[in-house]
Write an enzyme that holds these catalytic residues in place. Structure first.
Site, PDB file in Angstrom:
ATOM      1  N   ASP A 214     -29.879  12.754  52.359  1.00 46.48           N
ATOM      2  CA  ASP A 214     -29.948  14.080  52.966  1.00 46.48           C
ATOM      3  C   ASP A 214     -31.103  14.859  52.355  1.00 46.48           C
ATOM      4  O   ASP A 214     -31.360  14.772  51.147  1.00 46.48           O
ATOM      5  CB  ASP A 214     -28.630  14.832  52.748  1.00 46.48           C
ATOM      6  CG  ASP A 214     -27.494  14.264  53.579  1.00 46.48           C
ATOM      7  OD1 ASP A 214     -27.785  13.550  54.565  1.00 46.48           O
ATOM      8  OD2 ASP A 214     -26.321  14.541  53.251  1.00 46.48           O
TER       9      ASP A 214
ATOM     10  N   ARG B 234     -25.173  26.419  57.632  1.00 42.98           N
ATOM     11  CA  ARG B 234     -24.839  25.299  58.523  1.00 42.98           C
ATOM     12  C   ARG B 234     -25.727  25.356  59.758  1.00 42.98           C
ATOM     13  O   ARG B 234     -25.897  26.388  60.383  1.00 42.98           O
ATOM     14  CB  ARG B 234     -23.364  25.387  58.922  1.00 42.98           C
ATOM     15  CG  ARG B 234     -22.881  24.362  59.958  1.00 42.98           C
ATOM     16  CD  ARG B 234     -22.957  22.915  59.494  1.00 42.98           C
ATOM     17  NE  ARG B 234     -22.350  22.699  58.199  1.00 42.98           N
ATOM     18  CZ  ARG B 234     -21.048  22.617  57.959  1.00 42.98           C
ATOM     19  NH1 ARG B 234     -20.191  22.747  58.945  1.00 42.98           N
ATOM     20  NH2 ARG B 234     -20.601  22.395  56.742  1.00 42.98           N
TER      21      ARG B 234
END
Length: 222
Positions: free
Chosen positions: A71, A168
């Site tokens: 990530d 997010r």
């Protein structure tokens, strides 16, 4: 080693990652290339499918033996946290600052994970059907166990990471169906993965520090 990073709208994070991680990998004397797999459009994000695409596209360029699935918001702190594959699938992001440097679960396998080419083929890669946030790393863990392998981890004093703070992403909301789906791995492992991968490459940009591949993953609308 091929480092595969799923991506969308994170250019600031990419600059941060490149600035901090490249020097660490160079000091590790690693023979590696970085592949940024960019999901085009604003449909629902699919991290796992992007990882599969990165695996396939990287192998078109070189016969890589080791794959790092990482990530973009995780930066290693310690040079001794080696980006090298081993006899077992390996979970590197053991101790993250956001979680007070404590492993969230004994079955955790997200963040930064390493599999050899042989290991990844053995589990048929990631599932392609985890749309939205969550579950795909649990499914990969289940695939590894189901295929008779186990995972290894470096010591938590070495495997420390800083997480770049962010909100997010839009169209990457938590998908409650994913947690249920992650419990059905034995039923799906052969039919859903590298064997069923379907995508279109729209553009490949080669930079001295990475290869940026923009793909259409046939995402449902966000």
């Amino acid at each position: 080693v091929a480092i595969i990073i799923p991506f969308r709208n994170r250019h600031e994070h990419l600059n941060h990652w490149l600035y901090y991680v490249h020097p660490i990998l160079i000091r590790q004397e690693l023979d590696y290339c970085v592949y940024i797999i960019n999901q085009e459009g604003d449909g629902v994000f699919n991290r796992a499918k992007l990882m599969n695409i990165g695996f396939v596209e990287a192998l078109k360029e070189d016969d890589y033996e080791c794959f790092v699935f990482a990530d973009i918001d995780l930066v290693p702190i310690d040079d001794r946290n080696l980006y090298r594959c081993s006899d077992h699938p390996r979970h590197l992001s053991v101790a993250i600052d956001k979680f007070n440097y404590i492993l969230s679960s004994k079955t955790a396998f997200g963040g930064v994970s390493l599999l050899s080419k042989e290991q990844f083929l053995k589990v048929n890669g990631f599932s392609n059907t985890f749309w939205g946030w969550g579950g795909e790393d649990d499914d990969l863990y289940n695939r590894i166990i189901f295929r008779g392998m186990s995972i290894s981890r470096p010591d938590s004093q070495i495997a420390k990471y800083k997480m770049i703070k962010h909100e997010r992403d839009l169209h990457n909301e938590v998908n409650p169906k994913n947690a249920v789906k992650a419990q059905e791995t034995p039923n799906n492992i052969d039919a859903d993965g590298l064997s069923s991968l379907n995508y279109t490459v729209n553009e490949i940009l080669r930079d001295i520090m990475y290869t940026f591949i923009t793909v259409d993953v046939q995402a449902p609308p966000g």
